[in-house]
Design a protein around this motif. Structure first.
Motif, PDB file in Angstrom:
ATOM      1  N   GLN A 150       0.839  -1.184   0.000  1.00 56.77           N
ATOM      2  CA  GLN A 150       0.000   0.000   0.000  1.00 56.77           C
ATOM      3  C   GLN A 150       0.882   1.245   0.000  1.00 56.77           C
ATOM      4  O   GLN A 150       1.765   1.385   0.854  1.00 56.77           O
ATOM      5  N   ARG A 185      -2.827   6.040  -1.601  1.00 54.96           N
ATOM      6  CA  ARG A 185      -2.769   6.459  -3.000  1.00 54.96           C
ATOM      7  C   ARG A 185      -3.050   5.297  -3.949  1.00 54.96           C
ATOM      8  O   ARG A 185      -3.726   5.456  -4.951  1.00 54.96           O
ATOM      9  N   ARG A 186      -2.490   4.134  -3.646  1.00 50.23           N
ATOM     10  CA  ARG A 186      -2.749   2.973  -4.497  1.00 50.23           C
ATOM     11  C   ARG A 186      -2.311   1.708  -3.780  1.00 50.23           C
ATOM     12  O   ARG A 186      -1.533   1.747  -2.823  1.00 50.23           O
ATOM     13  N   THR A 187      -2.821   0.591  -4.272  1.00 45.11           N
ATOM     14  CA  THR A 187      -2.459  -0.731  -3.760  1.00 45.11           C
ATOM     15  C   THR A 187      -1.792  -1.517  -4.879  1.00 45.11           C
ATOM     16  O   THR A 187      -2.277  -1.530  -6.018  1.00 45.11           O
ATOM     17  N   GLY A 244       2.105   2.427 -10.509  1.00 37.36           N
ATOM     18  CA  GLY A 244       1.518   1.223  -9.935  1.00 37.36           C
ATOM     19  C   GLY A 244       1.760  -0.022 -10.759  1.00 37.36           C
ATOM     20  O   GLY A 244       0.955  -0.954 -10.732  1.00 37.36           O
TER      21      GLY A 244
END
Length: 617
Positions: free
Chosen positions: A398, A408-410, A446
């Motif tokens: 994460q 913010r993102r995974t 990502g």
């Protein structure tokens, strides 16, 4: 912040002659050193409150030694002659720089020839590359903070000292992005490009960029090299991901497209021995108020810290003073991981209770983040300090924003618990380990850009601080060295008789240390790939390692609940720190090397004051 009267004698030594700049919290004066009767520039950072004092305190303790490096090696930075704390403010004294502010030349509508502007842009980029490489950002680049100097050949731009560490950012409207990338260095690059466009187009950036901050075709009217314009336009792109990731990337683009206009220059070479001498002094100076009036102004010119001659001799014994300062309580499950932010005083910890907790080294918790899924196994902080990543037992990563405390993102891809995390030296890539793989991520997008397949389950991970080397420790007891850019296996190091449970590089990248379930610690020479020392005496597996930034002290911890401190140079034991009642799972030295933090299976974090010093001969 009140201005000092001209004629004021600061620290019984520096007489203020003329106000040069006033941009809170910084005020700059032309001055005279009455001891040497020489001209100088005196800058005062005046904190407005206790919190800002603490921030500036940490900034100076870390940043001033790096400023000395920059001033000694980069002509885009002035040479620093002295630094001190006086009258409730922090002060630097630099060599005088002839010239005027770029803003003054712009106000006169002076013509800026494109070849000279290109050369100046190149020069300042080199300075930013050096500063960013040391973890410093300017945060306030604009025509009012750049000096235009002429004489002795073509003019050049002189970049004043960065205001502080990554995370301390100011900015001026028109010269800062509406949407900033994760790294604070993005703001510096954007501001430099906006300033350069202003010089070439004779238009303020607010006229060049539309409401969405998309560049208008200013280059046509300005009649400039279209390759140069393309580089500048990419630097001020509306979307952060479209911009260059670093000053080095911009320089590379200039070399490729403007080869005959600019001359490639090698990165500056800084000596580690210089830092070995400077850092302890800086820490000493800013451990409290410096009584200048009682002892006289202390001159710490960079010449004083010239690298000492290399003399091979037995190292002097380390003199140790240590104490447990704080016991931090809050986690409901074992503390599995922790890390310290670049500002030296914020600690983040994680464990089985599904919380990320934020502490200061003074012993206070100030924020908690509830994380989805199961417990936190690993934490890595981006070099800028603006974001961090947590790795979890449920195989996920994460990515968090520090400023907004938002996820913010995974990142998904591993099929086993995360066993290691870290950023490459410039923060461009994120590296993670779990199952039998190591994944290298473009964390901004990502996306996994490379996967390294390891013959045995990965139990620990190390990332070289200055190179592209990634090191894995595995269940089979083998340490493997990989090239992150190619994904190729470089070398296997053998010697451990059980799983390699911890890995850590020294900050200069010359030493690798491994800990194992075989109850030993091995110290490796990175250049020769050979084990130079084995530390024994453990009755239970070793779980955690940390090396001080000066490469003198190794901290080890494991299932026996004790923290042992060792002299890295000769493997001699220095001290044992007792107090935890569970296994030691995590250890970290603060960047200033004055604080060691430990996380344990007893659900507590302890903050230790560790102050090594080598006696002068």
């Amino acid at each position: 912040m009140s201005l000092l009267s001209l004629g004021t004698l600061c620290a019984d030594r520096y007489r203020l002659l003329e106000l040069r700049q006033d941009s809170k919290p910084l005020t700059t004066y032309d001055a005279q050193d009455i001891h040497t009767e020489s001209a100088c520039v005196v800058s005062r950072w005046q904190p407005s409150c206790h919190e800002q004092y603490q921030s500036l305190y940490q900034t100076f303790a870390f940043a001033v030694p790096h400023w000395q490096q920059l001033g000694a090696h980069e002509e885009t930075f002035p040479q620093i002659l002295n630094f001190f704390e006086w009258d409730g403010a922090f002060w630097t004294v630099t060599a005088p720089i002839p010239g005027e502010w770029v803003q003054e030349a712009i106000n006169r509508r002076e013509f800026f020839p494109e070849p000279q502007v290109t050369a100046w842009f190149w020069q300042v980029l080199r300075g930013l590359r050096a500063a960013h490489g040391l973890g410093l950002v300017h945060g306030n680049i604009n025509p009012a903070t750049l000096l235009w100097t002429m004489g002795g050949g073509p003019g050049r731009l002189v970049l004043l000292y960065p205001l502080g560490l990554s995370g301390l950012s100011l900015g001026v409207p028109g010269y800062m992005p509406a949407r900033q990338a994760e790294s604070e260095t993005d703001g510096d690059l954007y501001a430099l490009a906006a300033t350069t466009i202003h010089l070439l187009s004779h238009m303020h950036p607010s006229y060049v960029l539309d409401a969405e901050q998309h560049p208008r075709p200013w280059e046509i009217e300005a009649n400039v090299n279209l390759n140069l314009a393309a580089i500048l336009n990419r630097m001020v792109a509306a979307e952060p991901l479209e911009r260059y990731p670093s000053a080095a990337a911009v320089l590379e683009a200039m070399e490729q497209t403007l080869g005959s206009v600019v001359t490639p220059l090698a990165p500056p070479q800084f000596t580690d021995r210089l830092m070995e001498r400077v850092l302890p002094v800086a820490s000493l100076l800013f451990s409290g108020a410096l009584a200048i009036t009682a002892v006289g102004a202390v001159v710490l010119g960079w010449q004083r810290f010239a690298p000492p001659p290399r003399v091979e001799q037995e190292p002097e014994p380390l003199v140790m003073q240590f104490a447990m300062q704080h016991r931090l309580v809050g986690h409901q499950q074992p503390v599995r991981s922790l890390a310290i932010f670049p500002n030296n005083f914020i600690v983040i910890s994680g464990g089985g209770d599904r919380f990320l907790r934020f502490w200061n080294v003074a012993g206070k918790s100030f924020a908690n983040l509830a994380v989805a899924g199961v417990g936190v196994q690993a934490i890595a902080i981006h070099p800028s300090g603006n974001s961090f990543v947590s790795g979890h037992q449920d195989h996920r990563l994460q990515v968090w924003s520090f400023r907004s405390a938002r996820l913010r993102r995974t990142l998904s891809g591993h099929t086993g618990p995360i066993t290691g995390l870290g950023y490459t030296n410039q923060g461009q890539w994120l590296v993670s380990s779990g199952d039998r793989t190591v994944r290298i991520w473009d964390w901004r997008r990502g996306q996994a850009i490379r996967t390294l397949t390891v013959p045995s389950a990965v139990t620990s991970l190390g990332i070289h601080p200055l190179d592209t080397m990634v090191v894995t420790g595995s269940q089979d007891g083998v340490i493997r060295l990989w090239d992150a850019t190619t994904g190729k296996l470089d070398r296997e190091l053998t010697g451990h008789g059980a799983a390699v449970t911890a890995l850590v590089f020294s900050r200069d990248g010359t030493t690798l240390v491994s800990g194992s379930g075989d109850r030993t610690v091995r110290i490796w020479d990175v250049d020769t790939r050979q084990a130079v020392r084995t530390l024994t005496g453990y009755e239970l597996p070793v779980r955690a390692l940390a090396i001080s930034g000066d490469n003198l002290i190794l901290a080890t911890g494991g299932d026996d609940s004790a923290i042992r401190l060792w002299d890295v140079r000769n493997g001699e034991p220095l001290q044992t720190l007792a107090g935890h009642t569970g296994p030691i799972f995590a250890l970290a030295f603060a960047p200033d090397d004055l604080t060691l933090v430990s996380g344990s299976g007893d659900r507590t974090i302890k903050v230790w004051n560790v102050a090594p010093s080598v006696p002068s001969p």
